[in-house]
Design an enzyme around this catalytic site. Structure first.
Site, PDB file in Angstrom:
ATOM      1  N   SER A 147       0.920  -1.338  -0.100  1.00  0.00           N
ATOM      2  CA  SER A 147      -0.019   0.112  -0.087  1.00  0.00           C
ATOM      3  C   SER A 147       0.980   1.247  -0.030  1.00  0.00           C
ATOM      4  O   SER A 147       1.949   1.307   0.645  1.00  0.00           O
ATOM      5  CB  SER A 147      -0.997   0.035   1.356  1.00  0.00           C
ATOM      6  N   TYR A 170      -1.637  -1.191   9.927  1.00  0.00           N
ATOM      7  CA  TYR A 170      -1.842  -1.388   8.570  1.00  0.00           C
ATOM      8  C   TYR A 170      -0.245  -0.764   7.912  1.00  0.00           C
ATOM      9  O   TYR A 170       0.578  -1.499   7.031  1.00  0.00           O
ATOM     10  CB  TYR A 170      -2.762  -0.421   8.060  1.00  0.00           C
TER      11      TYR A 170
HETATM   12  N1  LIG Z   1      -8.961  -1.615  -1.002  1.00  0.00           N
HETATM   13  C1  LIG Z   1      -7.925  -0.736  -0.938  1.00  0.00           C
HETATM   14  O1  LIG Z   1      -8.388   0.649  -1.001  1.00  0.00           O
HETATM   15  C2  LIG Z   1      -6.512  -1.009  -0.999  1.00  0.00           C
HETATM   16  C3  LIG Z   1      -5.690   0.017  -1.089  1.00  0.00           C
HETATM   17  C4  LIG Z   1      -4.099  -0.488  -1.062  1.00  0.00           C
HETATM   18  C5  LIG Z   1      -3.940  -1.735  -0.913  1.00  0.00           C
HETATM   19  N2  LIG Z   1      -4.802  -2.791  -0.853  1.00  0.00           N
HETATM   20  C6  LIG Z   1      -4.315  -3.969  -0.522  1.00  0.00           C
HETATM   21  O2  LIG Z   1      -4.877  -4.752  -1.455  1.00  0.00           O
HETATM   22  C7  LIG Z   1      -5.191  -6.060  -0.975  1.00  0.00           C
HETATM   23  C8  LIG Z   1      -6.748  -6.476  -1.250  1.00  0.00           C
HETATM   24  O3  LIG Z   1      -7.630  -5.546  -0.678  1.00  0.00           O
HETATM   25  P1  LIG Z   1      -9.263  -5.816  -0.891  1.00  0.00           P
HETATM   26  O4  LIG Z   1      -9.660  -4.211  -0.727  1.00  0.00           O
HETATM   27  O5  LIG Z   1      -9.528  -6.265  -1.944  1.00  0.00           O
HETATM   28  O6  LIG Z   1      -9.336  -6.432   0.411  1.00  0.00           O
HETATM   29  P2  LIG Z   1     -10.699  -7.448   0.766  1.00  0.00           P
HETATM   30  O7  LIG Z   1     -10.931  -7.378   2.293  1.00  0.00           O
HETATM   31  O8  LIG Z   1     -11.999  -6.837   0.094  1.00  0.00           O
HETATM   32  O9  LIG Z   1     -10.406  -8.910   0.301  1.00  0.00           O
HETATM   33  C9  LIG Z   1      -9.207  -9.511   1.137  1.00  0.00           C
HETATM   34  C10 LIG Z   1      -9.511 -11.174   0.942  1.00  0.00           C
HETATM   35  O10 LIG Z   1      -8.888 -11.652   1.638  1.00  0.00           O
HETATM   36  C11 LIG Z   1      -9.390 -12.820   2.280  1.00  0.00           C
HETATM   37  N3  LIG Z   1      -8.786 -13.432   3.342  1.00  0.00           N
HETATM   38  C12 LIG Z   1      -8.728 -12.843   4.707  1.00  0.00           C
HETATM   39  N4  LIG Z   1      -7.605 -13.285   5.597  1.00  0.00           N
HETATM   40  C13 LIG Z   1      -7.506 -14.541   4.883  1.00  0.00           C
HETATM   41  C14 LIG Z   1      -6.821 -15.619   5.210  1.00  0.00           C
HETATM   42  N5  LIG Z   1      -6.243 -15.881   6.566  1.00  0.00           N
HETATM   43  N6  LIG Z   1      -6.470 -16.345   4.390  1.00  0.00           N
HETATM   44  C15 LIG Z   1      -6.896 -16.677   3.174  1.00  0.00           C
HETATM   45  N7  LIG Z   1      -7.875 -15.384   2.650  1.00  0.00           N
HETATM   46  C16 LIG Z   1      -7.949 -14.340   3.610  1.00  0.00           C
HETATM   47  C17 LIG Z   1     -10.919 -12.421   2.453  1.00  0.00           C
HETATM   48  O11 LIG Z   1     -11.859 -13.544   2.799  1.00  0.00           O
HETATM   49  C18 LIG Z   1     -11.105 -11.511   1.476  1.00  0.00           C
HETATM   50  O12 LIG Z   1     -11.756 -12.217   0.463  1.00  0.00           O
HETATM   51  C19 LIG Z   1      -5.002  -6.151   0.589  1.00  0.00           C
HETATM   52  O13 LIG Z   1      -3.599  -6.848   0.771  1.00  0.00           O
HETATM   53  C20 LIG Z   1      -4.816  -4.716   1.118  1.00  0.00           C
HETATM   54  O14 LIG Z   1      -4.289  -4.143   1.966  1.00  0.00           O
HETATM   55  C21 LIG Z   1      -6.063  -2.356  -0.782  1.00  0.00           C
END
Ligand SMILES: NC(=O)c1ccc[n+]([C@@H]2O[C@H](COP(=O)([O-])OP(=O)(O)OC[C@H]3O[C@@H](n4cnc5c(N)ncnc54)[C@H](O)[C@@H]3O)[C@@H](O)[C@H]2O)c1
Length: 258
Positions: A147, A170
């Site tokens: 991120s 985070y």
């Molecule tokens: N959404 C944002 O704004 C954003 C911005 C920057 C970075 N990110 C990063 O991108 C990645 C995806 O983000 P997102 O918004 O799609 O997240 P999200 O929470 O929508 O999806 C995460 C997925 O991970 C799965 N998960 C959680 N714990 C788990 C485990 N122990 N084993 C297997 N699966 C597991 C969940 O069931 C979910 O489907 C994350 O690492 C997040 O930090 C997101």
């Protein structure tokens, strides 16, 4: 452009496949002709996804990235049913029920728990994917989702007049994922394993208007992005076109960090 088109020959693991960004990547990689192995802890969401893609090169596996046996089972399954894995994308977002509290309210136990599961899980995936590539002597590209908040301090003014914050765990977790990706790249020097990070800015997901306005004021034009805005870079890192790129962190944020 032959090298960028070779995604149709690749078998790709997507961890966190049913999440906000993961579900879009599953759809897009299937449209590139890749075989997608969708991995998530959420069995119900995986079942729904399987119904959508049942006639395509889609497989789904329930797994917990914080559990070693769960991860090794994935490679046992792919060895027996699919063949060599070429790339993996880690989009998981493990968090406990206290995650998201204001800095002053976060307890030692909750902080440690979130760091343990999120960073620890990313560590395990890096370790096991590297081991898989080295043991089998095959090229492998791992893409970690970090991120912008692993790179810069939060701009706390964007949360004014909202209930939101940027969780302290985070920032620690994502900075460490970026650093461990270069650590593992250095450690595996001489092999065909590579790991890079993508650091997105905020992704649109029904956030409060006030926040969106504040966020956009720091950006060049669009502000918060859609998951689709990340696809080209993820595809590039999974393809052979990026085969000499390793240990890097690519920021995709419409200039928010500038
Ligand atoms: N959404 C944002 O704004 C954003 C911005 C920057 C970075 N990110 C990063 O991108 C990645 C995806 O983000 P997102 O918004 O799609 O997240 P999200 O929470 O929508 O999806 C995460 C997925 O991970 C799965 N998960 C959680 N714990 C788990 C485990 N122990 N084993 C297997 N699966 C597991 C969940 O069931 C979910 O489907 C994350 O690492 C997040 O930090 C997101």
């Amino acid at each position: 452009m032959k090298e960028t088109n070779n995604l149709d020959k690749k078998n790709i693991l997507i961890f966190g496949a049913t999440g906000l960004i993961g579900k879009v990547l599953v759809k897009e990689f299937l449209s590139f002709g890749s075989s997608v192995i969708a991995v998530d802890i959420d069995s119900k969401a995986l079942k729904n996804q399987k119904n959508i893609y049942e006639n395509l090169k889609y497989h789904s596996l329930e797994a917990d990235i914080t559990n070693l046996d769960s991860i090794t089972n994935i490679f046992d399954y792919t060895d027996n049913n699919i063949g060599i894995i070429d790339a993996a994308i880690n989009l998981t977002y493990p968090k406990n029920n206290k995650y998201g509290e204001q800095f002053w309210d976060v307890s030692f136990d909750s902080f440690s728990d979130n760091v343990s599961n999120h960073l620890g899980g990313y560590f395990l995936i890096m370790q096991q994917c590297a081991k898989y590539s080295l043991d089998n002597k095959i090229p492998f590209s791992l893409v970690n989702f970090a991120s912008i908040y692993g790179v810069i301090a939060p701009k706390f003014d964007i949360y004014k007049k909202t209930n939101m914050t940027l969780p302290v765990e985070y920032a620690a977790i994502k900075a460490a994922i970026i650093h461990l990706s270069s650590y593992v790249s250095a450690l595996t020097k001489g092999s065909e394993f590579r790991v890079n990070c993508i650091s997105p800015g905020g992704i649109l997901d029904g956030q409060e208007e006030e926040f969106l306005k504040n966020y956009k004021a720091h950006s060049r034009k669009k502000g918060m992005l859609n998951p689709q805005d990340l696809i080209g870079t993820v595809a590039f890192l999974c393809s052979d076109s990026s085969k000499y790129i390793c240990g890097q962190n690519i920021i995709i944020d419409d200039g928010f960090t500038l």
